[in-house]
Design an enzyme around this catalytic site. Structure first.
Site, PDB file in Angstrom:
ATOM      1  N   CYS A 145     -17.898  -5.189   5.576  1.00  0.00           N
ATOM      2  CA  CYS A 145     -17.288  -5.965   4.489  1.00  0.00           C
ATOM      3  C   CYS A 145     -18.192  -6.005   3.252  1.00  0.00           C
ATOM      4  O   CYS A 145     -17.751  -5.711   2.139  1.00  0.00           O
ATOM      5  CB  CYS A 145     -16.946  -7.367   4.978  1.00  0.00           C
ATOM      6  SG  CYS A 145     -18.259  -8.167   5.918  1.00  0.00           S
TER       7      CYS A 145
HETATM    8  N1  LIG Z   1     -14.890 -10.625  10.422  1.00  0.00           N
HETATM    9  C1  LIG Z   1     -15.029  -9.802   9.389  1.00  0.00           C
HETATM   10  O1  LIG Z   1     -14.884 -10.217   8.224  1.00  0.00           O
HETATM   11  C2  LIG Z   1     -15.356  -8.351   9.598  1.00  0.00           C
HETATM   12  C3  LIG Z   1     -15.349  -7.503   8.493  1.00  0.00           C
HETATM   13  C4  LIG Z   1     -15.647  -6.149   8.647  1.00  0.00           C
HETATM   14  C5  LIG Z   1     -15.964  -5.669   9.910  1.00  0.00           C
HETATM   15  N2  LIG Z   1     -15.995  -6.514  10.970  1.00  0.00           N
HETATM   16  C6  LIG Z   1     -16.334  -5.940  12.273  1.00  0.00           C
HETATM   17  O2  LIG Z   1     -15.118  -5.838  13.026  1.00  0.00           O
HETATM   18  C7  LIG Z   1     -15.385  -6.029  14.424  1.00  0.00           C
HETATM   19  C8  LIG Z   1     -14.533  -7.197  14.921  1.00  0.00           C
HETATM   20  O3  LIG Z   1     -14.877  -8.339  14.152  1.00  0.00           O
HETATM   21  P1  LIG Z   1     -14.142  -9.743  14.335  1.00  0.00           P
HETATM   22  O4  LIG Z   1     -14.605 -10.594  13.225  1.00  0.00           O
HETATM   23  O5  LIG Z   1     -12.695  -9.547  14.573  1.00  0.00           O
HETATM   24  O6  LIG Z   1     -14.837 -10.226  15.699  1.00  0.00           O
HETATM   25  P2  LIG Z   1     -14.312 -11.309  16.757  1.00  0.00           P
HETATM   26  O7  LIG Z   1     -13.445 -12.298  16.071  1.00  0.00           O
HETATM   27  O8  LIG Z   1     -15.523 -11.790  17.453  1.00  0.00           O
HETATM   28  O9  LIG Z   1     -13.420 -10.443  17.749  1.00  0.00           O
HETATM   29  C9  LIG Z   1     -13.928  -9.364  18.490  1.00  0.00           C
HETATM   30  C10 LIG Z   1     -13.071  -9.194  19.735  1.00  0.00           C
HETATM   31  O10 LIG Z   1     -13.602  -8.083  20.473  1.00  0.00           O
HETATM   32  C11 LIG Z   1     -13.432  -8.321  21.874  1.00  0.00           C
HETATM   33  N3  LIG Z   1     -14.682  -7.931  22.547  1.00  0.00           N
HETATM   34  C12 LIG Z   1     -15.892  -8.549  22.478  1.00  0.00           C
HETATM   35  N4  LIG Z   1     -16.796  -7.897  23.235  1.00  0.00           N
HETATM   36  C13 LIG Z   1     -16.131  -6.834  23.788  1.00  0.00           C
HETATM   37  C14 LIG Z   1     -16.508  -5.794  24.676  1.00  0.00           C
HETATM   38  N5  LIG Z   1     -17.774  -5.718  25.115  1.00  0.00           N
HETATM   39  N6  LIG Z   1     -15.572  -4.894  25.040  1.00  0.00           N
HETATM   40  C15 LIG Z   1     -14.281  -4.981  24.601  1.00  0.00           C
HETATM   41  N7  LIG Z   1     -13.876  -5.957  23.764  1.00  0.00           N
HETATM   42  C16 LIG Z   1     -14.790  -6.857  23.358  1.00  0.00           C
HETATM   43  C17 LIG Z   1     -13.159  -9.799  22.061  1.00  0.00           C
HETATM   44  O11 LIG Z   1     -11.878  -9.905  22.638  1.00  0.00           O
HETATM   45  P3  LIG Z   1     -11.613 -10.207  24.196  1.00  0.00           P
HETATM   46  O12 LIG Z   1     -12.727 -11.081  24.694  1.00  0.00           O
HETATM   47  O13 LIG Z   1     -10.295 -10.882  24.176  1.00  0.00           O
HETATM   48  O14 LIG Z   1     -11.570  -8.863  24.865  1.00  0.00           O
HETATM   49  C18 LIG Z   1     -13.139 -10.388  20.659  1.00  0.00           C
HETATM   50  O15 LIG Z   1     -12.014 -11.213  20.417  1.00  0.00           O
HETATM   51  C19 LIG Z   1     -16.895  -6.301  14.526  1.00  0.00           C
HETATM   52  O16 LIG Z   1     -17.567  -5.111  14.852  1.00  0.00           O
HETATM   53  C20 LIG Z   1     -17.265  -6.770  13.122  1.00  0.00           C
HETATM   54  O17 LIG Z   1     -18.612  -6.522  12.797  1.00  0.00           O
HETATM   55  C21 LIG Z   1     -15.676  -7.834  10.857  1.00  0.00           C
END
Ligand SMILES: NC(=O)c1ccc[n+]([C@@H]2O[C@H](COP(=O)([O-])OP(=O)(O)OC[C@H]3O[C@@H](n4cnc5c(N)ncnc54)[C@H](OP(=O)(O)O)[C@@H]3O)[C@@H](O)[C@H]2O)c1
Length: 336
Positions: A145
């Site tokens: 981001c």
């Molecule tokens: N938030 C932002 O603004 C943003 C912006 C750009 C990029 N990102 C990137 O996008 C990705 C997701 O971000 P997010 O903010 O959506 O994170 P989040 O809200 O923490 O969601 C990540 C999801 O991934 C699943 N997960 C966690 N560990 C896992 C594993 N070992 N294997 C399979 N599934 C797993 C979990 O779902 P379950 O437990 O239900 O399986 C969790 O709900 C990250 O890499 C983050 O750095 C985020």
């Protein structure tokens, strides 16, 4: 077209679902979760109740679609993505795992051993700069981001060699950037009515910004992020030094020309506000000012969950699949 989201319970997963609901080319969606397997979607995303009536979470290893969004943490994507590619699926990964060409830099900043890049066409998913590569890609590394707001803000200046080598980027982000899992840092009293600088010289997004900007010209990046008491949005301030005196009108003209064919970049004179882009896939750039030390200061705003993550991922999917790049992304921002 059939798409899947692994990590569909998270913030970027939820945002993908919100945006895909209006996408004309999507016929079927699979949502995968380790913890909510068998549960209906609305248990995790009540705001999408009735929109996806019969959708139930499946296990990540059951996914079988044309294209998969891995909205998973870094390290986790490294374990999931290769087998999806081997099974012939296209992948857009939202984590940092495939963003770097230099894997030593990845390992240094992410503290994870990288097993090596898979044999696939991999592209860095910033369409405004790498559209040609994205078109041919099997795996798109969706940008971070902060890098999205920072690279788009500085690209015209670096490409045209107008600034000195060192740039300083100061960025403020909303709390949803940290994902859906609550923590002490994101706990309301710790965030509210305060602004907290963090990882002031060694944030993971610094080398990502640097690696990609260096494809356009030579630049050394200093980057400091701050956590602000807002839910969504990133305001990025860049401090640069002009190599020679330029009029603001010339700089504005250069930016307008550079982004003239881009549907999601808006360039203007005023200082952009987060509420001008909230909920949308826009990146607004503006507020250009020059002081008597030839410091050029300029600003960008994005919604971290849309242009900074899920909106950009859908833009990348549209390019990979030859759809209209704006499909599913005609969203009017939410102001105030
Ligand atoms: N938030 C932002 O603004 C943003 C912006 C750009 C990029 N990102 C990137 O996008 C990705 C997701 O971000 P997010 O903010 O959506 O994170 P989040 O809200 O923490 O969601 C990540 C999801 O991934 C699943 N997960 C966690 N560990 C896992 C594993 N070992 N294997 C399979 N599934 C797993 C979990 O779902 P379950 O437990 O239900 O399986 C969790 O709900 C990250 O890499 C983050 O750095 C985020």
């Amino acid at each position: 077209m059939r798409v899947a989201i692994i990590g569909a319970t998270g913030y970027t997963g939820g945002e993908l679902l919100r945006l895909l609901a209006k996408h004309e080319k999507i016929e079927d969606i699979e949502i995968a979760s380790r913890t909510y397997k068998g549960e209906p979607l609305f248990k995790v995303h009540p705001h999408l109740r009735e929109i996806y009536k019969d959708l139930t979470f499946i296990s990540p290893d059951e996914v079988d679609s044309d294209l998969v969004f891995t909205a998973t943490p870094h390290g986790a994507s490294l374990k999931i993505v290769p087998s999806l590619l081997e099974r012939g699926m296209k992948v857009i990964d939202l984590s940092g795992d495939y963003r770097f060409e230099n894997l030593e830099v990845y390992e240094k900043y992410y503290k994870v051993k990288h097993p090596g890049l898979p044999e696939a066409n991999i592209a860095y998913g910033l369409p405004e700069l790498f559209r040609k590569e994205i078109k041919k890609a099997d795996l798109v590394a969706n940008p971070g981001c902060f890098p999205t707001g920072s690279i788009l803000l500085l690209a015209p200046l670096v490409k045209h060699n107008l600034i000195e080598e060192r740039v300083i980027i100061d960025a403020k982000t909303g709390v949803s950037g940290a994902g859906a899992n609550p923590s002490e840092v994101t706990h309301f009293p710790n965030v509210n009515e305060d602004i907290k600088p963090y990882k002031v010289v060694d944030h993971r997004h610094k080398p990502e910004i640097e690696e990609k900007l260096n494809k356009l010209g030579k630049v050394r990046v200093s980057f400091t992020p701050h956590l602000a008491p807002i839910t969504r949005g990133i305001l990025t301030t860049a401090h640069t030094f002009l190599k020679e005196n330029l009029e603001l009108e010339e700089i504005l003209k250069l930016y307008r020309e550079f982004y003239k064919d881009e549907s999601f970049i808006r360039v203007y004179e005023e200082i952009p506000k987060l509420s001008y882009v909230r909920g949308s896939n826009y990146c607004d750039i503006g507020g250009f000012a020059i002081d008597d030390n030839l410091r050029l200061v300029l600003f960008s705003v994005i919604d971290n969950l849309v242009k900074g993550a899920s909106g950009q991922a859908i833009q990348n999917m549209n390019i990979m699949m030859g759809f209209d790049e704006k499909e599913g992304l005609n969203i009017i921002p939410l102001n105030p």
